[in-house]
Write a protein that holds these residues in place. Structure first.
Motif, PDB file in Angstrom:
ATOM      1  N   TRP A  43      -7.051  -5.305  -1.888  1.00 40.80           N
ATOM      2  CA  TRP A  43      -7.230  -4.133  -1.020  1.00 40.80           C
ATOM      3  C   TRP A  43      -6.366  -2.998  -1.538  1.00 40.80           C
ATOM      4  CZ3 TRP A  43     -10.165  -4.092   3.541  1.00 40.80           C
ATOM      5  CH2 TRP A  43     -10.045  -2.946   4.330  1.00 40.80           C
ATOM      6  N   LEU A  44      -6.938  -1.807  -1.573  1.00 43.35           N
ATOM      7  CA  LEU A  44      -6.192  -0.611  -1.930  1.00 43.35           C
ATOM      8  C   LEU A  44      -6.658   0.507  -1.018  1.00 43.35           C
ATOM      9  CD1 LEU A  44      -4.116   0.688  -3.900  1.00 43.35           C
ATOM     10  CD2 LEU A  44      -6.087   1.489  -5.198  1.00 43.35           C
ATOM     11  N   GLN A  45      -5.705   1.147  -0.354  1.00 41.66           N
ATOM     12  CA  GLN A  45      -6.021   2.216   0.580  1.00 41.66           C
ATOM     13  C   GLN A  45      -5.004   3.332   0.400  1.00 41.66           C
ATOM     14  OE1 GLN A  45      -6.345   0.782   4.567  1.00 41.66           O
ATOM     15  NE2 GLN A  45      -6.555   2.800   5.455  1.00 41.66           N
ATOM     16  N   ARG A  46      -5.494   4.495  -0.005  1.00 35.03           N
ATOM     17  CA  ARG A  46      -4.626   5.663  -0.199  1.00 35.03           C
ATOM     18  C   ARG A  46      -4.866   6.623   0.959  1.00 35.03           C
ATOM     19  NH1 ARG A  46      -5.455   9.656  -5.135  1.00 35.03           N
ATOM     20  NH2 ARG A  46      -4.236  11.378  -4.308  1.00 35.03           N
ATOM     21  N   LEU A  47      -3.843   6.800   1.785  1.00 38.81           N
ATOM     22  CA  LEU A  47      -3.962   7.687   2.937  1.00 38.81           C
ATOM     23  C   LEU A  47      -3.980   9.144   2.486  1.00 38.81           C
ATOM     24  CD1 LEU A  47      -1.547   5.976   5.501  1.00 38.81           C
ATOM     25  CD2 LEU A  47      -3.974   5.543   5.076  1.00 38.81           C
ATOM     26  N   ASP A  48      -4.547   9.989   3.312  1.00 40.42           N
ATOM     27  CA  ASP A  48      -4.608  11.415   3.009  1.00 40.42           C
ATOM     28  C   ASP A  48      -3.213  11.941   2.704  1.00 40.42           C
ATOM     29  OD1 ASP A  48      -7.328  11.357   3.527  1.00 40.42           O
ATOM     30  OD2 ASP A  48      -7.134  12.167   5.562  1.00 40.42           O
ATOM     31  N   GLY A  49      -3.119  12.692   1.626  1.00 40.13           N
ATOM     32  CA  GLY A  49      -1.859  13.306   1.249  1.00 40.13           C
ATOM     33  C   GLY A  49      -0.957  12.460   0.371  1.00 40.13           C
ATOM     34  N   ALA A  50      -1.301  11.192   0.173  1.00 46.66           N
ATOM     35  CA  ALA A  50      -0.475  10.326  -0.679  1.00 46.66           C
ATOM     36  C   ALA A  50      -0.587  10.784  -2.132  1.00 46.66           C
ATOM     37  CB  ALA A  50      -0.904   8.872  -0.549  1.00 46.66           C
ATOM     38  N   ALA A  51       0.522  10.779  -2.819  1.00 49.40           N
ATOM     39  CA  ALA A  51       0.549  11.205  -4.223  1.00 49.40           C
ATOM     40  C   ALA A  51      -0.326  10.290  -5.074  1.00 49.40           C
ATOM     41  CB  ALA A  51       1.988  11.172  -4.740  1.00 49.40           C
ATOM     42  N   PRO A  52      -1.031  10.837  -6.043  1.00 51.23           N
ATOM     43  CA  PRO A  52      -1.881  10.015  -6.899  1.00 51.23           C
ATOM     44  C   PRO A  52      -1.148   8.841  -7.560  1.00 51.23           C
ATOM     45  CG  PRO A  52      -2.391  12.328  -7.241  1.00 51.23           C
ATOM     46  CD  PRO A  52      -1.170  12.273  -6.353  1.00 51.23           C
ATOM     47  N   ILE A  53       0.096   9.040  -7.960  1.00 46.74           N
ATOM     48  CA  ILE A  53       0.850   7.970  -8.629  1.00 46.74           C
ATOM     49  C   ILE A  53       1.071   6.786  -7.705  1.00 46.74           C
ATOM     50  CG2 ILE A  53       3.154   8.868  -8.075  1.00 46.74           C
ATOM     51  CD1 ILE A  53       2.105   7.207 -11.396  1.00 46.74           C
ATOM     52  N   SER A  54       1.064   7.012  -6.390  1.00 51.82           N
ATOM     53  CA  SER A  54       1.289   5.908  -5.451  1.00 51.82           C
ATOM     54  C   SER A  54       0.190   4.858  -5.541  1.00 51.82           C
ATOM     55  CB  SER A  54       1.429   6.431  -4.018  1.00 51.82           C
ATOM     56  OG  SER A  54       0.207   6.974  -3.545  1.00 51.82           O
ATOM     57  N   ALA A  55      -1.002   5.254  -6.005  1.00 52.90           N
ATOM     58  CA  ALA A  55      -2.097   4.304  -6.178  1.00 52.90           C
ATOM     59  C   ALA A  55      -1.854   3.366  -7.358  1.00 52.90           C
ATOM     60  CB  ALA A  55      -3.420   5.039  -6.360  1.00 52.90           C
ATOM     61  N   GLN A  56      -0.910   3.702  -8.218  1.00 58.72           N
ATOM     62  CA  GLN A  56      -0.495   2.818  -9.306  1.00 58.72           C
ATOM     63  C   GLN A  56       0.739   2.009  -8.911  1.00 58.72           C
ATOM     64  OE1 GLN A  56      -2.123   2.516 -12.355  1.00 58.72           O
ATOM     65  NE2 GLN A  56      -3.672   3.792 -11.383  1.00 58.72           N
ATOM     66  N   ILE A  57       1.647   2.650  -8.183  1.00 57.52           N
ATOM     67  CA  ILE A  57       2.914   2.000  -7.841  1.00 57.52           C
ATOM     68  C   ILE A  57       2.743   0.919  -6.775  1.00 57.52           C
ATOM     69  CG2 ILE A  57       5.225   2.387  -6.892  1.00 57.52           C
ATOM     70  CD1 ILE A  57       5.120   5.197  -8.178  1.00 57.52           C
ATOM     71  N   ALA A  58       1.956   1.179  -5.736  1.00 57.39           N
ATOM     72  CA  ALA A  58       1.790   0.201  -4.647  1.00 57.39           C
ATOM     73  C   ALA A  58       1.258  -1.145  -5.144  1.00 57.39           C
ATOM     74  CB  ALA A  58       0.907   0.767  -3.535  1.00 57.39           C
ATOM     75  N   PRO A  59       0.189  -1.173  -5.956  1.00 53.52           N
ATOM     76  CA  PRO A  59      -0.266  -2.475  -6.470  1.00 53.52           C
ATOM     77  C   PRO A  59       0.765  -3.156  -7.363  1.00 53.52           C
ATOM     78  CG  PRO A  59      -1.990  -0.833  -6.743  1.00 53.52           C
ATOM     79  CD  PRO A  59      -0.743  -0.107  -6.320  1.00 53.52           C
ATOM     80  N   ALA A  60       1.524  -2.367  -8.112  1.00 58.09           N
ATOM     81  CA  ALA A  60       2.553  -2.953  -8.982  1.00 58.09           C
ATOM     82  C   ALA A  60       3.653  -3.607  -8.150  1.00 58.09           C
ATOM     83  CB  ALA A  60       3.142  -1.886  -9.901  1.00 58.09           C
ATOM     84  N   LYS A  61       4.054  -2.964  -7.054  1.00 59.27           N
ATOM     85  CA  LYS A  61       5.047  -3.555  -6.161  1.00 59.27           C
ATOM     86  C   LYS A  61       4.512  -4.846  -5.545  1.00 59.27           C
ATOM     87  CE  LYS A  61       7.366   0.691  -4.572  1.00 59.27           C
ATOM     88  NZ  LYS A  61       7.656   1.470  -3.340  1.00 59.27           N
ATOM     89  N   ALA A  62       3.259  -4.814  -5.100  1.00 60.66           N
ATOM     90  CA  ALA A  62       2.658  -6.004  -4.486  1.00 60.66           C
ATOM     91  C   ALA A  62       2.565  -7.140  -5.492  1.00 60.66           C
ATOM     92  CB  ALA A  62       1.272  -5.667  -3.929  1.00 60.66           C
ATOM     93  N   ARG A  63       2.117  -6.842  -6.702  1.00 62.64           N
ATOM     94  CA  ARG A  63       1.985  -7.866  -7.748  1.00 62.64           C
ATOM     95  C   ARG A  63       3.341  -8.493  -8.069  1.00 62.64           C
ATOM     96  NH1 ARG A  63      -1.454  -5.239 -10.104  1.00 62.64           N
ATOM     97  NH2 ARG A  63      -0.104  -3.837 -11.251  1.00 62.64           N
ATOM     98  N   THR A  64       4.372  -7.672  -8.166  1.00 65.75           N
ATOM     99  CA  THR A  64       5.721  -8.161  -8.446  1.00 65.75           C
ATOM    100  C   THR A  64       6.198  -9.088  -7.338  1.00 65.75           C
ATOM    101  OG1 THR A  64       6.288  -6.271  -9.823  1.00 65.75           O
ATOM    102  CG2 THR A  64       8.118  -7.425  -8.767  1.00 65.75           C
ATOM    103  N   ALA A  65       5.961  -8.707  -6.083  1.00 66.39           N
ATOM    104  CA  ALA A  65       6.381  -9.540  -4.949  1.00 66.39           C
ATOM    105  C   ALA A  65       5.614 -10.854  -4.905  1.00 66.39           C
ATOM    106  CB  ALA A  65       6.194  -8.776  -3.637  1.00 66.39           C
ATOM    107  N   ALA A  66       4.327 -10.815  -5.227  1.00 61.99           N
ATOM    108  CA  ALA A  66       3.521 -12.042  -5.202  1.00 61.99           C
ATOM    109  C   ALA A  66       3.917 -12.989  -6.335  1.00 61.99           C
ATOM    110  CB  ALA A  66       2.027 -11.707  -5.290  1.00 61.99           C
ATOM    111  N   LEU A  67       4.023 -12.468  -7.538  1.00 63.82           N
ATOM    112  CA  LEU A  67       4.338 -13.326  -8.681  1.00 63.82           C
ATOM    113  C   LEU A  67       5.757 -13.868  -8.613  1.00 63.82           C
ATOM    114  CD1 LEU A  67       2.623 -11.305 -11.558  1.00 63.82           C
ATOM    115  CD2 LEU A  67       1.793 -13.389 -10.423  1.00 63.82           C
ATOM    116  N   GLY A  68       6.678 -13.066  -8.088  1.00 63.59           N
ATOM    117  CA  GLY A  68       8.067 -13.495  -7.987  1.00 63.59           C
ATOM    118  C   GLY A  68       8.380 -14.262  -6.720  1.00 63.59           C
TER     119      GLY A  68
END
Length: 135
Positions: A43-68
């Protein structure tokens, strides 16, 4: 043979709705990512006004938390504490606070990653998502 619990679409929808509600309550423009236990984006959901880079950072944070199998902030703290060798850890790109694993009975089902505001606020939104499914 063991049985494995996994996230279903209804879980994703409930978590995303709770995360969105928490973010909107505080007027935080964030991106919400939910991954499975292998770090694969569900799931990926970018709320109105969220910076474009956040669409790259949020999945990376989630992946790191899941794998670790731990909050992504743990890696950030280790690096800030001088253990810079973690910067070369394979497959761990989101070593910033805001990734929270989804744990049930000692097993990791996946993780929620949020990006867009202060890291503690990102984590608050992620925890709200996980609370929506009773964990």
């Amino acid at each position: 043979m063991k049985s494995k619990t996994f996230l279903e679409l209804a879980d994703l929808k409930a978590m995303a709705a709770a995360a969105e509600a928490e973010a909107l309550k505080h007027q935080w423009a964030v991106t919400i990512a939910i991954v499975d236990d292998g770090g694969h984006l569900l799931w990926l959901q970018r709320l109105d006004g969220a910076a474009p880079i956040s669409a790259q950072i949020a999945p990376a944070k989630a992946r790191t938390a899941a794998l670790g199998r731990r909050e992504s902030r743990i890696y950030e703290e280790m690096i800030n504490g001088g253990r810079t060798s973690f910067l070369s850890a394979p497959a761990l790109e989101g070593m910033l606070e805001g990734g929270v694993p989804i744990l049930k009975d000692g097993a990791c089902l996946g993780a929620v990653g949020v990006s867009g505001v202060k890291s503690t606020e990102d984590a608050q939104v992620a925890r709200a998502a996980i609370a929506a499914i009773g964990l």
